[in-house]
Design a protein around this motif. Sequence first.
Motif, PDB file in Angstrom:
ATOM      1  N   MET A   7     -44.299  -0.564   8.839  1.00 42.11           N
ATOM      2  CA  MET A   7     -43.015  -0.520   9.516  1.00 42.11           C
ATOM      3  C   MET A   7     -43.262  -0.415  11.011  1.00 42.11           C
ATOM      4  N   ALA A   8     -42.520  -1.195  11.763  1.00 45.02           N
ATOM      5  CA  ALA A   8     -42.569  -1.129  13.219  1.00 45.02           C
ATOM      6  C   ALA A   8     -41.143  -1.131  13.743  1.00 45.02           C
ATOM      7  N   ALA A   9     -40.911  -0.319  14.742  1.00 43.20           N
ATOM      8  CA  ALA A   9     -39.599  -0.285  15.390  1.00 43.20           C
ATOM      9  C   ALA A   9     -39.687  -1.067  16.686  1.00 43.20           C
ATOM     10  N   LEU A  10     -38.710  -1.897  16.917  1.00 45.86           N
ATOM     11  CA  LEU A  10     -38.625  -2.693  18.138  1.00 45.86           C
ATOM     12  C   LEU A  10     -37.620  -1.983  19.042  1.00 45.86           C
ATOM     13  N   LEU A  11     -38.110  -1.288  20.072  1.00 43.26           N
ATOM     14  CA  LEU A  11     -37.254  -0.490  20.948  1.00 43.26           C
ATOM     15  C   LEU A  11     -36.696  -1.313  22.091  1.00 43.26           C
ATOM     16  N   PHE A  12     -35.423  -1.106  22.362  1.00 40.29           N
ATOM     17  CA  PHE A  12     -34.800  -1.747  23.516  1.00 40.29           C
ATOM     18  C   PHE A  12     -33.573  -0.945  23.913  1.00 40.29           C
ATOM     19  N   ASN A  13     -33.236  -1.019  25.181  1.00 37.66           N
ATOM     20  CA  ASN A  13     -32.015  -0.410  25.696  1.00 37.66           C
ATOM     21  C   ASN A  13     -31.001  -1.541  25.835  1.00 37.66           C
ATOM     22  N   PRO A  14     -29.913  -1.505  25.075  1.00 38.67           N
ATOM     23  CA  PRO A  14     -28.960  -2.619  25.109  1.00 38.67           C
ATOM     24  C   PRO A  14     -28.311  -2.820  26.476  1.00 38.67           C
ATOM     25  N   GLU A  15     -28.314  -1.783  27.319  1.00 39.31           N
ATOM     26  CA  GLU A  15     -27.709  -1.914  28.640  1.00 39.31           C
ATOM     27  C   GLU A  15     -28.635  -2.617  29.630  1.00 39.31           C
ATOM     28  N   SER A  16     -29.950  -2.355  29.527  1.00 36.83           N
ATOM     29  CA  SER A  16     -30.874  -2.973  30.471  1.00 36.83           C
ATOM     30  C   SER A  16     -31.638  -4.148  29.851  1.00 36.83           C
ATOM     31  N   ALA A  17     -31.535  -4.305  28.551  1.00 35.34           N
ATOM     32  CA  ALA A  17     -32.180  -5.432  27.862  1.00 35.34           C
ATOM     33  C   ALA A  17     -31.202  -6.001  26.834  1.00 35.34           C
ATOM     34  N   PRO A  18     -30.136  -6.659  27.300  1.00 33.22           N
ATOM     35  CA  PRO A  18     -29.123  -7.162  26.371  1.00 33.22           C
ATOM     36  C   PRO A  18     -29.648  -8.234  25.424  1.00 33.22           C
ATOM     37  N   TYR A  19     -30.825  -8.775  25.716  1.00 32.26           N
ATOM     38  CA  TYR A  19     -31.438  -9.788  24.846  1.00 32.26           C
ATOM     39  C   TYR A  19     -32.148  -9.159  23.653  1.00 32.26           C
ATOM     40  N   ILE A  27     -35.588   7.792  22.911  1.00 28.10           N
ATOM     41  CA  ILE A  27     -36.975   7.312  22.794  1.00 28.10           C
ATOM     42  C   ILE A  27     -37.783   8.303  21.967  1.00 28.10           C
ATOM     43  N   ALA A  28     -37.638   9.594  22.274  1.00 30.88           N
ATOM     44  CA  ALA A  28     -38.371  10.629  21.542  1.00 30.88           C
ATOM     45  C   ALA A  28     -38.027  10.590  20.062  1.00 30.88           C
ATOM     46  N   ALA A  29     -36.753  10.402  19.730  1.00 33.74           N
ATOM     47  CA  ALA A  29     -36.341  10.335  18.323  1.00 33.74           C
ATOM     48  C   ALA A  29     -36.981   9.135  17.625  1.00 33.74           C
ATOM     49  N   ALA A  30     -37.054   7.986  18.314  1.00 35.73           N
ATOM     50  CA  ALA A  30     -37.684   6.797  17.720  1.00 35.73           C
ATOM     51  C   ALA A  30     -39.172   7.045  17.481  1.00 35.73           C
ATOM     52  N   ILE A  31     -39.826   7.723  18.409  1.00 38.79           N
ATOM     53  CA  ILE A  31     -41.248   8.044  18.239  1.00 38.79           C
ATOM     54  C   ILE A  31     -41.428   9.005  17.070  1.00 38.79           C
ATOM     55  N   THR A  71     -39.494   9.317  14.461  1.00 43.98           N
ATOM     56  CA  THR A  71     -39.272   8.559  13.226  1.00 43.98           C
ATOM     57  C   THR A  71     -40.511   7.747  12.862  1.00 43.98           C
ATOM     58  N   ALA A  72     -41.114   7.092  13.849  1.00 43.39           N
ATOM     59  CA  ALA A  72     -42.326   6.317  13.595  1.00 43.39           C
ATOM     60  C   ALA A  72     -43.449   7.218  13.100  1.00 43.39           C
ATOM     61  N   ALA A  73     -43.556   8.407  13.657  1.00 43.29           N
ATOM     62  CA  ALA A  73     -44.603   9.344  13.226  1.00 43.29           C
ATOM     63  C   ALA A  73     -44.376   9.767  11.778  1.00 43.29           C
ATOM     64  N   ARG A  74     -43.127  10.048  11.410  1.00 37.92           N
ATOM     65  CA  ARG A  74     -42.816  10.477  10.040  1.00 37.92           C
ATOM     66  C   ARG A  74     -43.054   9.367   9.019  1.00 37.92           C
ATOM     67  N   GLN A  95     -49.482  12.451  21.165  1.00 42.49           N
ATOM     68  CA  GLN A  95     -49.368  13.689  20.389  1.00 42.49           C
ATOM     69  C   GLN A  95     -49.050  13.402  18.929  1.00 42.49           C
ATOM     70  N   ARG A  96     -48.154  12.464  18.689  1.00 40.32           N
ATOM     71  CA  ARG A  96     -47.734  12.140  17.317  1.00 40.32           C
ATOM     72  C   ARG A  96     -48.593  11.046  16.680  1.00 40.32           C
ATOM     73  N   ARG A  97     -49.559  10.544  17.453  1.00 34.95           N
ATOM     74  CA  ARG A  97     -50.504   9.531  16.959  1.00 34.95           C
ATOM     75  C   ARG A  97     -49.790   8.265  16.475  1.00 34.95           C
ATOM     76  N   VAL A  98     -48.899   7.764  17.315  1.00 34.00           N
ATOM     77  CA  VAL A  98     -48.123   6.557  17.003  1.00 34.00           C
ATOM     78  C   VAL A  98     -48.622   5.418  17.885  1.00 34.00           C
ATOM     79  N   PRO A  99     -49.107   4.334  17.289  1.00 31.24           N
ATOM     80  CA  PRO A  99     -49.520   3.185  18.104  1.00 31.24           C
ATOM     81  C   PRO A  99     -48.301   2.444  18.650  1.00 31.24           C
ATOM     82  N   ALA A 100     -48.435   1.955  19.882  1.00 28.55           N
ATOM     83  CA  ALA A 100     -47.333   1.222  20.498  1.00 28.55           C
ATOM     84  C   ALA A 100     -47.883   0.083  21.342  1.00 28.55           C
TER      85      ALA A 100
END
Length: 163
Positions: free
Chosen positions: A1-13, A43-47, A49-52, A79-84
């Motif tokens: 599983m991988a999460a694709l992070l984006f801010n809809p306000e600064s990255a509407p694409y 961002i912290a919550a997404a990280i 979730t990825a760690a869990r 700290q959470r050992r999440v690759p990004a």
Amino acid sequence: MAALLFNPESAPYGPFYVQAAHQMESRLGLKIAGASVRSGPGIAAAIETAARTGGGLVVLPDGGFFGTHSTMAIALLAQRRVPAIFAVRFYASNGGLMSYGADLTQQFRDGAGYVDRLLRGADISTLPVQFATRFELVINMKTARALGLTVPNRLLLDAELIE
């Protein structure tokens, strides 16, 4: 599983990238989830979730939103050992696992050529649209080792910079 992070306000694409990623899931053998984030705690919550879930993150370029949270994000990823993987070299050079994206130095050089042409009287409507022509892969081996990852030789051979 991988999460694709984006801010809809600064990255509407962002949703278009998520849609394209979904089309590649079977080929990659990886489930992709879009993660819309609007703040440091998001961002912290997404990280977290990825760690869990044992997943990783892909962070889209966004014009600076993630940059303002980069110190916190990179520290929490470690700290959470999440690759990004990031789209901008800055993040891999500052502790992220890797980046793949346009060579921003080259883009600024190309932009300077446009400014020169405009200052010499060129009509802006006659200048062609330019896209990035040089992309770079940066791998942070210190981070890879800390995450217990073995980077395939093929990636090492393709990398423009190994930190």
